[in-house]
Design an enzyme around this catalytic site. Structure first.
Site, short mmCIF file in Angstrom:
data_model
loop_
_atom_site.label_atom_id
_atom_site.label_comp_id
_atom_site.label_asym_id
_atom_site.label_seq_id
_atom_site.Cartn_x
_atom_site.Cartn_y
_atom_site.Cartn_z
CB SER A 142 -0.88 0.01 1.26
OG SER A 142 -1.55 1.25 1.41
CE1 TYR A 155 -3.97 -2.15 4.90
CE2 TYR A 155 -3.24 0.04 4.29
CZ TYR A 155 -3.68 -1.22 3.93
OH TYR A 155 -3.82 -1.53 2.60
CE LYS A 159 -1.41 -4.06 3.10
NZ LYS A 159 -1.55 -5.31 2.32
#
Length: 250
Positions: A142, A155, A159
């Site tokens: 991402s 998150y 990532k």
């Protein structure tokens, strides 16, 4: 269930065998279907029974499992391999300010986004090495791994860990002709994302930060993944490729 435009034919995908995680929704689903359009064999992992049934109708072999169950994952890879490639697309998120973020939420996000991806790559690579065939692994990361985003601690960190996994495995497995890359998309208009980003107060500031002034369509992400799996990317490994319309160029 198909990408938003017809994908380009890519060299070497026809007849090869690929494992796709997170294949019952979003990017993973679109990749699985696009690989079938390239006449590749696809083993699709996911948890949604209806989506798995639809993938079977499209010619995929399917397997329902919880990706964080390492034993079940290893068994599925052993049963259905060896593979020519892997797309690690499964992922979850937890959006919350860091001051209130629970420790177990961090663990859950890391277990799916980083640990499970590493275990899937390990299992697929073992089969490739035993078969002496090489291959390509693409991790769906991402833009959140490349820049700071409010309320995305778990998150973003997971990532970033996935990108570190990509670089490490590129070095370890290059001698076996296994290429490992990441793609790092911006907001991608899956059905879920369309709902989340439909509110103007959330959508407009993000669009203003993207030089191309639009979010990614599924095919914008699928085609680079297919390219990285293909023979055309035969000298590309260890790359974390932003698919972000220029967002991270600032």
């Amino acid at each position: 269930m198909s990408p938003t435009r017809t994908v380009t034919p890519y060299a070497g995908l026809n007849g090869r065998r690929y494992l796709v995680t997170g294949a019952t929704s979003g990017i993973g689903q679109a990749v699985a279907l696009a690989l079938r359009e390239q006449h590749a064999e696809v083993v699709a992992l996911g948890r949604n029974p209806e989506a798995l049934t639809a993938l079977e109708a499209a010619g995929c072999t399917t397997c329902a499992l919880e990706l964080t169950d390492t034993e079940a994952l290893e068994q599925a890879i052993f049963d259905h391999g060896p593979f020519d490639g892997l797309v690690n697309s499964a992922g979850i998120t937890h959006v919350e300010p860091a001051l209130t973020l629970p420790a177990d939420a961090i663990d859950q996000v890391f277990h799916t986004n980083a640990r499970a991806a590493a275990m899937a790559a390990r299992g697929v690579a073992r089969g490739m090495i035993e078969a002496n065939k090489g291959g390509s692994i693409v991790n769906v990361s991402s833009q959140a791994s490349l820049v700071g985003l409010d309320d995305h601690l778990a998150y973003s960190a997971s990532k970033a860990a996935m990108d570190a996994i990509t670089r490490s495995l590129c070095l370890e497995w290059g001698a076996h002709n296994i290429r490992v890359n990441s793609v790092n998309p911006t907001v991608t208009l899956t059905p879920m994302a369309q709902k989340v980003w439909s509110a103007p107060e959330k959508r407009d500031p993000m669009l203003a930060a993207i030089p191309l002034n639009r979010f990614a369509e599924l095919a914008d992400v699928v085609e680079p993944i297919l390219f990285l799996l293909s023979d055309g990317a035969g000298m590309i490994s260890g790359v974390c490729l932003p698919i972000d319309g220029g967002y991270t160029a600032r």
